[in-house]
Write a protein that holds these residues in place. Sequence first.
Motif, PDB file in Angstrom:
ATOM      1  N   GLN A  33      12.902  -4.098  -1.694  1.00  0.00           N
ATOM      2  CA  GLN A  33      12.317  -2.714  -1.565  1.00  0.00           C
ATOM      3  C   GLN A  33      11.474  -2.038  -2.659  1.00  0.00           C
ATOM      4  O   GLN A  33      11.564  -2.752  -3.753  1.00  0.00           O
ATOM      5  CB  GLN A  33      13.226  -1.457  -1.118  1.00  0.00           C
ATOM      6  CG  GLN A  33      14.263  -2.122   0.198  1.00  0.00           C
ATOM      7  CD  GLN A  33      13.513  -2.549   1.395  1.00  0.00           C
ATOM      8  OE1 GLN A  33      12.497  -1.760   1.732  1.00  0.00           O
ATOM      9  NE2 GLN A  33      13.959  -3.419   1.927  1.00  0.00           N
ATOM     10  N   HIS A  34      10.813  -1.059  -2.626  1.00  0.00           N
ATOM     11  CA  HIS A  34      10.058  -0.695  -3.773  1.00  0.00           C
ATOM     12  C   HIS A  34      10.273   0.934  -4.292  1.00  0.00           C
ATOM     13  O   HIS A  34      10.723   1.463  -3.420  1.00  0.00           O
ATOM     14  CB  HIS A  34       8.354  -0.660  -3.432  1.00  0.00           C
ATOM     15  CG  HIS A  34       8.165  -1.923  -3.250  1.00  0.00           C
ATOM     16  ND1 HIS A  34       7.714  -2.708  -2.038  1.00  0.00           N
ATOM     17  CD2 HIS A  34       7.712  -2.990  -4.315  1.00  0.00           C
ATOM     18  CE1 HIS A  34       7.313  -3.857  -2.160  1.00  0.00           C
ATOM     19  NE2 HIS A  34       7.443  -4.124  -3.356  1.00  0.00           N
ATOM     20  N   THR A  59      10.643   2.817   1.011  1.00  0.00           N
ATOM     21  CA  THR A  59      10.017   2.942  -0.386  1.00  0.00           C
ATOM     22  C   THR A  59      10.811   4.280  -0.884  1.00  0.00           C
ATOM     23  O   THR A  59      10.776   5.315  -0.227  1.00  0.00           O
ATOM     24  CB  THR A  59       8.514   3.385  -0.034  1.00  0.00           C
ATOM     25  OG1 THR A  59       8.037   2.403   0.598  1.00  0.00           O
ATOM     26  CG2 THR A  59       7.849   3.774  -1.464  1.00  0.00           C
ATOM     27  N   TYR A  60      11.299   4.009  -2.083  1.00  0.00           N
ATOM     28  CA  TYR A  60      11.973   5.293  -2.728  1.00  0.00           C
ATOM     29  C   TYR A  60      10.904   5.857  -3.844  1.00  0.00           C
ATOM     30  O   TYR A  60      10.005   5.164  -4.402  1.00  0.00           O
ATOM     31  CB  TYR A  60      13.071   4.684  -3.772  1.00  0.00           C
ATOM     32  CG  TYR A  60      14.231   4.109  -3.006  1.00  0.00           C
ATOM     33  CD1 TYR A  60      15.287   4.651  -2.403  1.00  0.00           C
ATOM     34  CD2 TYR A  60      14.203   2.683  -2.516  1.00  0.00           C
ATOM     35  CE1 TYR A  60      16.292   4.084  -1.671  1.00  0.00           C
ATOM     36  CE2 TYR A  60      15.233   1.888  -1.913  1.00  0.00           C
ATOM     37  CZ  TYR A  60      16.142   2.736  -1.263  1.00  0.00           C
ATOM     38  OH  TYR A  60      17.161   2.313  -0.661  1.00  0.00           O
ATOM     39  N   ARG A  61      10.763   7.058  -3.796  1.00  0.00           N
ATOM     40  CA  ARG A  61       9.911   7.819  -4.374  1.00  0.00           C
ATOM     41  C   ARG A  61      10.441   8.791  -5.608  1.00  0.00           C
ATOM     42  O   ARG A  61      11.581   9.160  -5.283  1.00  0.00           O
ATOM     43  CB  ARG A  61       8.809   8.529  -3.526  1.00  0.00           C
ATOM     44  CG  ARG A  61       8.162   7.747  -2.605  1.00  0.00           C
ATOM     45  CD  ARG A  61       7.220   8.688  -1.751  1.00  0.00           C
ATOM     46  NE  ARG A  61       6.706   7.659  -0.830  1.00  0.00           N
ATOM     47  CZ  ARG A  61       5.605   6.866  -0.844  1.00  0.00           C
ATOM     48  NH1 ARG A  61       5.310   6.431  -2.079  1.00  0.00           N
ATOM     49  NH2 ARG A  61       5.570   6.095   0.119  1.00  0.00           N
ATOM     50  N   GLY A  62       9.758   8.985  -6.569  1.00  0.00           N
ATOM     51  CA  GLY A  62      10.196   9.724  -7.904  1.00  0.00           C
ATOM     52  C   GLY A  62       9.281   9.650  -9.111  1.00  0.00           C
ATOM     53  O   GLY A  62       8.250   9.305  -8.941  1.00  0.00           O
ATOM     54  N   ILE A  63       9.971  10.147 -10.203  1.00  0.00           N
ATOM     55  CA  ILE A  63       8.868   9.957 -11.214  1.00  0.00           C
ATOM     56  C   ILE A  63       9.617   9.268 -12.228  1.00  0.00           C
ATOM     57  O   ILE A  63      10.627   9.197 -12.658  1.00  0.00           O
ATOM     58  CB  ILE A  63       8.759  11.679 -11.744  1.00  0.00           C
ATOM     59  CG1 ILE A  63       8.644  12.595 -10.909  1.00  0.00           C
ATOM     60  CG2 ILE A  63       8.045  11.774 -13.252  1.00  0.00           C
ATOM     61  CD1 ILE A  63       7.075  12.546 -10.290  1.00  0.00           C
ATOM     62  N   CYS A  64       8.755   8.139 -12.692  1.00  0.00           N
ATOM     63  CA  CYS A  64       9.100   7.334 -13.906  1.00  0.00           C
ATOM     64  C   CYS A  64       9.160   8.115 -15.107  1.00  0.00           C
ATOM     65  O   CYS A  64       9.070   9.171 -15.506  1.00  0.00           O
ATOM     66  CB  CYS A  64       7.939   6.225 -13.920  1.00  0.00           C
ATOM     67  SG  CYS A  64       6.549   6.796 -14.684  1.00  0.00           S
ATOM     68  N   PRO A  65       9.881   7.341 -16.057  1.00  0.00           N
ATOM     69  CA  PRO A  65      10.275   7.944 -17.300  1.00  0.00           C
ATOM     70  C   PRO A  65       9.200   8.134 -18.025  1.00  0.00           C
ATOM     71  O   PRO A  65       9.175   9.316 -18.885  1.00  0.00           O
ATOM     72  CB  PRO A  65      11.181   6.661 -18.057  1.00  0.00           C
ATOM     73  CG  PRO A  65      11.723   6.164 -16.794  1.00  0.00           C
ATOM     74  CD  PRO A  65      10.823   5.855 -15.804  1.00  0.00           C
ATOM     75  N   SER A  72       0.886  -1.238   0.005  1.00  0.00           N
ATOM     76  CA  SER A  72      -0.014   0.090  -0.184  1.00  0.00           C
ATOM     77  C   SER A  72       0.941   1.217  -0.061  1.00  0.00           C
ATOM     78  O   SER A  72       1.870   1.355   0.787  1.00  0.00           O
ATOM     79  CB  SER A  72      -1.083  -0.188   1.284  1.00  0.00           C
ATOM     80  OG  SER A  72      -1.642   1.091   1.089  1.00  0.00           O
ATOM     81  N   THR A  73       0.783   2.240  -0.682  1.00  0.00           N
ATOM     82  CA  THR A  73       1.419   3.351  -0.902  1.00  0.00           C
ATOM     83  C   THR A  73       0.646   4.742  -1.138  1.00  0.00           C
ATOM     84  O   THR A  73      -0.552   4.558  -1.949  1.00  0.00           O
ATOM     85  CB  THR A  73       2.565   3.356  -2.208  1.00  0.00           C
ATOM     86  OG1 THR A  73       1.738   3.266  -3.436  1.00  0.00           O
ATOM     87  CG2 THR A  73       3.498   2.099  -2.041  1.00  0.00           C
TER      88      THR A  73
END
Length: 138
Positions: free
Chosen positions: A88-89, A127-133, A71-72
């Motif tokens: 991890q995710h 949980t690592y967060r960012g913007i996907c390609p 769940s994120t």
Amino acid sequence: MSDLLERLRGRGWRLTAQRRVVAEVLDGDHVHYTADEVHAKAADLLPEISRATVYNTLGELVSLGEILEVSTDGRAKRYDPNAHHAHQHLVCSRCGTIRDVHPSGDLLADLPAHERFGFQVSAVEVTYRGICPNCSTA
């Protein structure tokens, strides 16, 4: 045969046609489907499968420890068949895409003793967060 199906067979779990289809849908790397996505993909393979059967099967697989419930950020729960390999995710903050990642080092050991506050720490979830390609070019 998928890794998940092999594990379930090894446990002696009764593999009905419906359960088999759910396990087949969950097969693969970086699989993190919602229950509705699992149902839609399962229905492509077995049109008579009900949403309730999919939800019940997912619940059983989580209880057995064969899949993880992820769940994120208040988004729909997703189901990860990679339950037996530490990872991890990495999550896209825009579209919610999730990828499994394997950071180097020992995340548990990286928590200093003074930051444990007396806890006997047994697991780590990062949980690592960012913007996907795809989202960064949109």
